[in-house]
Each structure stands twice: as C-alpha cells, then as structure tokens.
Scaffold this motif. Structure first.
Motif: not given
Length: 329
Positions: A46-68
């Motif tokens: 993912i590009t970005g992800g340190g804030r806003g929508i991106g941060l919540k995207i990363v949270e969900k992907l980690l909950e899926c146990e992915m490597t992000v």
C-alpha cells in the motif's frame, strides 16, 4: 477562491459531486460493509497508510493476518501510527514500512526494487497515497503535483510490480490492484495539450483530472490483463466523503463541525477499499468502479476503449515505458 467563470463552474461541479456523494454514503450505508477473513499467505503493498483512510486499511489487512508493506514518506512515524491502533507484538500479520514519495519517480523505482528483493509474489497493490487541492507545484520530474502523485507515480509503480502481481494470481484467486479514486472523476477532463495546467492552473481542476486518469487507467489495464489471460484484476474505488486531513486546502476547514456530522470516519472510508482488495464476491469482476461496496456511476470516457487507450499510451510515453509490465525492456 475561484477567479474566473471556468473556475466557478469547476467549484459548482465539485460541490454537486460532494452533495451526491454524501447522499450516496447515507442511502447505501448498510451496504458499506466488508467481511474480514484470515489470509496469512498473502502480501499486500500500500502507498501511504500512515494516517487517515490508509491507516485504517492497514489495520484491516493486519487483522486478516497479511504481510503488509507500507510505502510512506516517514517509515518510523508510520510504524508508530500503526502501533497506536494495532499491537504489533501480538498480531499475526506482519508490517514492513519502506520509504516512498510516490510523486518522485526515482523514489518509486527504489521502493519497487526493495519490494521485489523481498517478495517474488504480491497479492494486492493498493494505490492509496494522494494529495488534494494543493497549490501549483511541479515535481522534480517536471509534472504537476496532483497528476504526478495521484496518478503517474502509481502508474509507474504498477508497471514495476506487475510481474510480482501476475506471479501471485491463480485460477479462482486473482491478484488485485486497487486505485483509490474519487467521485469527482465524474467532472474531470484530461488536458493533453497542457497536462500540467500551467496556463490556467486551478487546484480542483488538477485534482479532478488526476482522479479521472486513475479510473481510465483502471479500465484499460483490466482489459489488457483480461485479454492476456492474466490472473490479475483491477478496481477503482471512491471511499466516500471522508473526514481526513486531505481536506486541509478545502473550504470545509472553516466548518469542521459539519465534517464530523456528515462525513464518513476514516474507518468507514477504508471499508470499500478493503472490499475491493479481498471480497470473494468480486472475484473475476475487475474493471469496476466501486462506492459503498457497490458499483457506481462512472465518467462516460471510462466506457470508451479508445479514450482509455489514449491516456494509457500517453502515460507510457511520458514514462518511457515500451511495454507495460515488462520491466527493463
């Protein structure tokens, strides 16, 4: 503030899109859901992800146990932001933060090399980073900042990582590319005669152009991949009208209370993006533009193969790409 009639027209169009977007978000709020499930074998970039929508995207992907893998301007700061909402010592997902300025082609190439060195296969690419309504600025490569950051940089990154995406896809489980666009693509126009908007620059016009470019790219690349028989599908997403600091150059900063009442939260804004990336219901249904986890209205140009192809070839020429996805050729 708008100074010419053309700029006022653009402003009216954006406000109309925003109003329609708010209505769409309200009416379809019950459909705006994504079911998370464990996918420990998958790698998401993912590009970005340190804030806003991106941060919540990363949270969900980690909950899926992915490597992000996060491509961000400040890796340490981004990791700290993620650690505030995810216990990285306990999650079964894995987080890797790499330096990336998507508006710099040199930075995009370095980031892609780093990802390629670590992973031979990539399951998901989320082109999420972006800017909105910024003052006129040319990047180090000589392109207007919205066009470079929101579109060209992601176009180049997709080109560089396409082999890894193809390697991960298989029958019944395509790899996915998700371009985070906007409802304002509906009023966008590609100004081929002055792609940088240097003659009559207006931030909203530049932003609209970059967001339309993302959807045209989505449509054409998905057509190419389908014709090749590649197990990769591409989606564009409008995350909704979301209360984030992306609106820092917007008039809505004058009425922050209204944003909190009517706009989506970053968590809500992340749902459709993650839905496009993982939802089994979308398997084999690439080329779609989604909002609130359903197909949404698109700009007429996006259904015209020749207009999609024109931008694709134009972009390849700007970046000196002879064959898209064939790195080094």
């Amino acid at each position: 503030m708008p100074k010419t009639w053309s700029e006022w027209q653009t402003e009216f169009q954006i406000q109309a899109c925003g109003a329609f977007g708010l209505y769409h978000d309200f009416v379809l709020r019950k459909k705006d859901r994504v079911e998370l499930y464990k996918q420990p074998d998958r790698v998401a970039v993912i590009t970005g992800g340190g804030r806003g929508i991106g941060l919540k995207i990363v949270e969900k992907l980690l909950e899926c146990e992915m490597t992000v893998v996060m491509g961000v301007r400040n890796p340490k700061k981004a990791e700290a932001s993620v650690s505030e909402i995810v216990d990285l010592s306990k999650t079964k997902g894995r987080l890797i933060c790499e330096k990336l300025d998507v508006g710099s082609f040199a930075s995009v190439r370095e980031f892609a090399k780093s990802v390629q060195a670590k992973f031979s296969k990539i399951d998901i690419l989320l082109n999420n980073a972006g800017i909105m309504f910024a003052p006129y600025e040319l990047t180090e490569d000589g392109y207007e900042s919205h066009f470079a950051t929101n579109y060209l940089g992601h176009f180049l990154l997709t080109h560089l990582l396409l082999n890894q995406l193809k390697a991960a896809g298989k029958e019944g489980r395509n790899s996915r590319i998700v371009n985070v666009s906007s409802i304002v693509h509906l009023v966008g126009r590609i100004n081929y005669n002055d792609i940088n908007g240097s003659n009559n620059y207006y931030p909203a016009t530049a932003y609209n152009q970059s967001k339309l470019a993302q959807v045209l790219f989505t449509k054409h690349l998905n057509n190419i991949l389908r014709e090749e028989g590649a197990h990769v599908q591409v989606h564009a997403v409008h995350p909704g009208v979301v209360d984030t600091d992306l609106f820092v150059h917007s008039s809505t900063t004058a009425v922050p209370g209204l944003k909190r009442i009517f706009f989506k939260t970053p968590e809500q804004g992340s749902r459709c993006v993650v839905y496009a990336a993982i939802a089994p219901k979308l398997e084999g249904k690439g080329g779609s533009y989604l909002s609130n986890c359903v197909r949404a209205k698109v700009h007429p140009a996006t259904t015209d193969y020749q207009r999609c192809e024109r931008l694709f070839k134009f972009s390849c020429d700007l970046l000196n790409i002879e064959k898209f996805g064939s790195v080094g050729k």
